[in-house]
Motif scaffolding. Structure first.
Motif, mmCIF file in Angstrom:
data_model
loop_
_atom_site.group_PDB
_atom_site.id
_atom_site.type_symbol
_atom_site.label_atom_id
_atom_site.label_comp_id
_atom_site.label_asym_id
_atom_site.label_seq_id
_atom_site.Cartn_x
_atom_site.Cartn_y
_atom_site.Cartn_z
ATOM 1 N N ASN A 85 0.857 -1.171 0.000
ATOM 2 C CA ASN A 85 0.000 0.000 0.000
ATOM 3 C C ASN A 85 0.903 1.234 0.000
ATOM 4 O O ASN A 85 1.711 1.411 0.906
ATOM 5 N N ASP A 87 0.296 4.271 0.718
ATOM 6 C CA ASP A 87 0.072 5.099 1.906
ATOM 7 C C ASP A 87 0.530 4.440 3.203
ATOM 8 O O ASP A 87 0.757 5.111 4.198
ATOM 9 N N ASN A 88 0.657 3.125 3.202
ATOM 10 C CA ASN A 88 1.082 2.370 4.381
ATOM 11 C C ASN A 88 1.905 1.179 3.893
ATOM 12 O O ASN A 88 1.399 0.066 3.800
ATOM 13 N N PHE A 117 -3.146 1.556 -4.016
ATOM 14 C CA PHE A 117 -3.919 2.143 -2.931
ATOM 15 C C PHE A 117 -5.016 1.172 -2.524
ATOM 16 O O PHE A 117 -5.564 0.464 -3.362
ATOM 17 N N LYS A 118 -5.343 1.194 -1.245
ATOM 18 C CA LYS A 118 -6.336 0.275 -0.715
ATOM 19 C C LYS A 118 -7.733 0.579 -1.252
ATOM 20 O O LYS A 118 -8.520 -0.328 -1.491
ATOM 21 N N SER A 119 -8.029 1.849 -1.453
ATOM 22 C CA SER A 119 -9.364 2.210 -1.925
ATOM 23 C C SER A 119 -9.287 3.348 -2.936
ATOM 24 O O SER A 119 -8.321 4.113 -2.934
ATOM 25 N N GLN A 121 -10.866 6.033 -2.853
ATOM 26 C CA GLN A 121 -10.864 7.300 -2.120
ATOM 27 C C GLN A 121 -9.441 7.715 -1.731
ATOM 28 O O GLN A 121 -9.089 8.892 -1.803
ATOM 29 N N ASP A 122 -8.615 6.734 -1.330
ATOM 30 C CA ASP A 122 -7.232 7.031 -0.963
ATOM 31 C C ASP A 122 -6.458 7.568 -2.157
ATOM 32 O O ASP A 122 -5.685 8.515 -2.035
ATOM 33 N N SER A 123 -6.659 6.961 -3.310
ATOM 34 C CA SER A 123 -5.921 7.390 -4.502
ATOM 35 C C SER A 123 -6.410 8.742 -5.019
ATOM 36 O O SER A 123 -5.623 9.523 -5.545
ATOM 37 N N GLN A 124 -7.668 9.038 -4.851
ATOM 38 C CA GLN A 124 -8.214 10.303 -5.364
ATOM 39 C C GLN A 124 -7.641 11.519 -4.639
ATOM 40 O O GLN A 124 -7.571 12.600 -5.206
ATOM 41 N N LYS A 125 -7.201 11.340 -3.393
ATOM 42 C CA LYS A 125 -6.593 12.445 -2.654
ATOM 43 C C LYS A 125 -5.370 12.979 -3.380
ATOM 44 O O LYS A 125 -5.076 14.168 -3.337
#
Length: 146
Positions: A85, A87-88, A117-119, A121-125
Protein backbone atom coordinates in the motif's frame (compact mmCIF):
# COMPACT_ATOMS: atom_id res chain seq x y z
CA UNK A 1 5.83 -46.96 18.21
CA UNK A 2 9.00 -44.90 17.66
CA UNK A 3 8.70 -45.44 13.93
CA UNK A 4 5.13 -44.02 13.94
CA UNK A 5 6.24 -40.91 15.82
CA UNK A 6 9.11 -40.34 13.38
CA UNK A 7 6.75 -40.72 10.40
CA UNK A 8 4.20 -38.29 11.90
CA UNK A 9 6.96 -35.80 12.69
CA UNK A 10 8.27 -35.97 9.11
CA UNK A 11 4.78 -35.47 7.70
CA UNK A 12 4.24 -32.46 9.97
CA UNK A 13 7.52 -30.86 8.91
CA UNK A 14 6.81 -31.50 5.23
CA UNK A 15 3.34 -29.98 5.49
CA UNK A 16 4.58 -26.87 7.29
CA UNK A 17 7.22 -26.33 4.61
CA UNK A 18 4.49 -26.02 1.96
CA UNK A 19 2.69 -23.02 3.43
CA UNK A 20 1.23 -20.58 0.95
CA UNK A 21 1.59 -17.42 3.01
CA UNK A 22 3.16 -14.13 2.06
CA UNK A 23 6.49 -13.26 3.64
CA UNK A 24 7.90 -9.97 4.87
CA UNK A 25 10.10 -8.18 2.37
CA UNK A 26 13.55 -7.40 3.74
CA UNK A 27 14.51 -4.10 2.13
CA UNK A 28 18.16 -3.83 1.27
CA UNK A 29 18.51 -7.63 1.38
CA UNK A 30 15.85 -9.32 -0.80
CA UNK A 31 16.30 -9.28 -4.57
CA UNK A 32 13.69 -8.78 -7.26
CA UNK A 33 12.51 -12.05 -8.83
CA UNK A 34 12.82 -10.55 -12.32
CA UNK A 35 15.54 -7.91 -12.56
CA UNK A 36 17.55 -9.23 -9.56
CA UNK A 37 18.06 -5.70 -8.18
CA UNK A 38 17.99 -5.31 -4.41
CA UNK A 39 14.54 -4.26 -3.24
CA UNK A 40 14.95 -0.86 -1.59
CA UNK A 41 11.74 1.17 -1.85
CA UNK A 42 8.89 -0.15 0.29
CA UNK A 43 6.24 1.96 -1.46
CA UNK A 44 6.43 -0.08 -4.67
CA UNK A 45 7.37 -3.63 -3.62
CA UNK A 46 5.20 -6.59 -4.64
CA UNK A 47 5.08 -10.31 -3.98
CA UNK A 48 3.52 -13.42 -5.42
CA UNK A 49 3.20 -16.85 -3.85
CA UNK A 50 2.72 -20.06 -5.83
CA UNK A 51 0.25 -22.75 -4.72
CA UNK A 52 3.25 -24.77 -3.49
CA UNK A 53 4.43 -21.88 -1.32
CA UNK A 54 7.33 -20.51 -3.37
CA UNK A 55 7.58 -16.76 -2.82
CA UNK A 56 8.79 -14.30 -5.46
CA UNK A 57 9.42 -10.69 -4.46
CA UNK A 58 9.65 -7.72 -6.83
CA UNK A 59 10.88 -4.15 -6.54
CA UNK A 60 8.22 -2.79 -8.91
CA UNK A 61 4.75 -3.83 -10.06
CA UNK A 62 6.10 -3.73 -13.62
CA UNK A 63 8.60 -6.50 -12.78
CA UNK A 64 5.86 -8.71 -11.34
CA UNK A 65 3.64 -8.31 -14.43
CA UNK A 66 6.53 -9.04 -16.81
CA UNK A 67 7.50 -12.08 -14.68
CA UNK A 68 3.95 -13.41 -14.99
CA UNK A 69 3.87 -12.82 -18.76
CA UNK A 70 7.30 -14.41 -19.23
CA UNK A 71 6.09 -17.49 -17.36
CA UNK A 72 2.74 -17.52 -19.21
CA UNK A 73 0.78 -17.32 -15.96
CA UNK A 74 -2.23 -15.37 -14.74
CA UNK A 75 -3.59 -14.34 -11.34
CA UNK A 76 -5.42 -17.67 -11.09
CA UNK A 77 -2.08 -19.52 -11.07
CA UNK A 78 -1.01 -18.05 -7.72
CA UNK A 79 -2.10 -18.39 -4.11
CA UNK A 80 -1.32 -14.72 -3.43
CA UNK A 81 -0.57 -11.64 -5.54
CA UNK A 82 0.03 -8.65 -3.32
CA UNK A 83 1.47 -5.16 -3.54
CA UNK A 84 2.48 -2.73 -0.83
CA UNK A 85 0.00 0.00 0.00
CA UNK A 86 1.61 3.29 -1.10
CA UNK A 87 0.07 5.10 1.91
CA UNK A 88 1.08 2.37 4.38
CA UNK A 89 3.99 0.36 2.93
CA UNK A 90 3.90 -2.22 5.73
CA UNK A 91 0.47 -3.35 4.50
CA UNK A 92 -0.06 -5.76 1.62
CA UNK A 93 -3.03 -5.26 -0.69
CA UNK A 94 -4.43 -8.06 -2.84
CA UNK A 95 -3.89 -6.83 -6.42
CA UNK A 96 -7.48 -7.59 -7.39
CA UNK A 97 -8.77 -5.34 -4.60
CA UNK A 98 -6.41 -2.38 -5.06
CA UNK A 99 -6.57 0.76 -7.13
CA UNK A 100 -3.44 1.76 -9.04
CA UNK A 101 -2.26 5.25 -9.87
CA UNK A 102 0.35 6.16 -12.46
CA UNK A 103 1.90 9.57 -12.92
CA UNK A 104 4.95 11.78 -12.46
CA UNK A 105 4.36 11.84 -8.70
CA UNK A 106 5.45 8.19 -8.54
CA UNK A 107 9.05 7.15 -9.25
CA UNK A 108 9.25 3.39 -8.88
CA UNK A 109 12.57 1.56 -9.25
CA UNK A 110 12.00 0.04 -12.72
CA UNK A 111 9.94 2.98 -13.96
CA UNK A 112 6.58 1.29 -13.94
CA UNK A 113 5.69 4.36 -11.86
CA UNK A 114 2.59 2.69 -10.45
CA UNK A 115 1.44 3.04 -6.87
CA UNK A 116 -1.17 0.85 -5.18
CA UNK A 117 -3.92 2.14 -2.93
CA UNK A 118 -6.34 0.28 -0.71
CA UNK A 119 -9.36 2.21 -1.92
CA UNK A 120 -10.30 4.58 -4.74
CA UNK A 121 -10.86 7.30 -2.12
CA UNK A 122 -7.23 7.03 -0.96
CA UNK A 123 -5.92 7.39 -4.50
CA UNK A 124 -8.21 10.30 -5.36
CA UNK A 125 -6.59 12.44 -2.65
CA UNK A 126 -3.44 12.52 -4.78
CA UNK A 127 -5.36 13.86 -7.77
CA UNK A 128 -5.31 17.23 -5.99
CA UNK A 129 -1.49 17.18 -5.99
CA UNK A 130 -1.11 16.00 -9.58
CA UNK A 131 -4.01 16.23 -12.03
CA UNK A 132 -2.13 14.06 -14.57
CA UNK A 133 -2.42 10.90 -12.44
CA UNK A 134 -4.33 8.15 -14.21
CA UNK A 135 -6.03 5.30 -12.37
CA UNK A 136 -6.16 1.65 -13.35
CA UNK A 137 -7.58 -1.68 -12.24
CA UNK A 138 -5.53 -4.87 -11.94
CA UNK A 139 -6.94 -6.08 -15.27
CA UNK A 140 -5.68 -2.93 -16.99
CA UNK A 141 -2.28 -3.18 -15.29
CA UNK A 142 -1.77 -6.70 -16.67
CA UNK A 143 -2.21 -5.37 -20.21
CA UNK A 144 0.33 -2.53 -19.79
CA UNK A 145 3.73 -4.17 -19.89
CA UNK A 146 5.31 -6.49 -22.45
Amino acid sequence: MKFSIVILLCIGIAMSACTTQTEPIYYGKDNCGLCKMTIMDSKYATELVTPKGKVFKFDDLRCMVIFMKTNHTSSADYAHLVVNNFDNPQEFINVTEGTFGQGTLFRSPMRGDLAAFKSPQDSQKLKEKDATIKFFSWTQIQEMFN
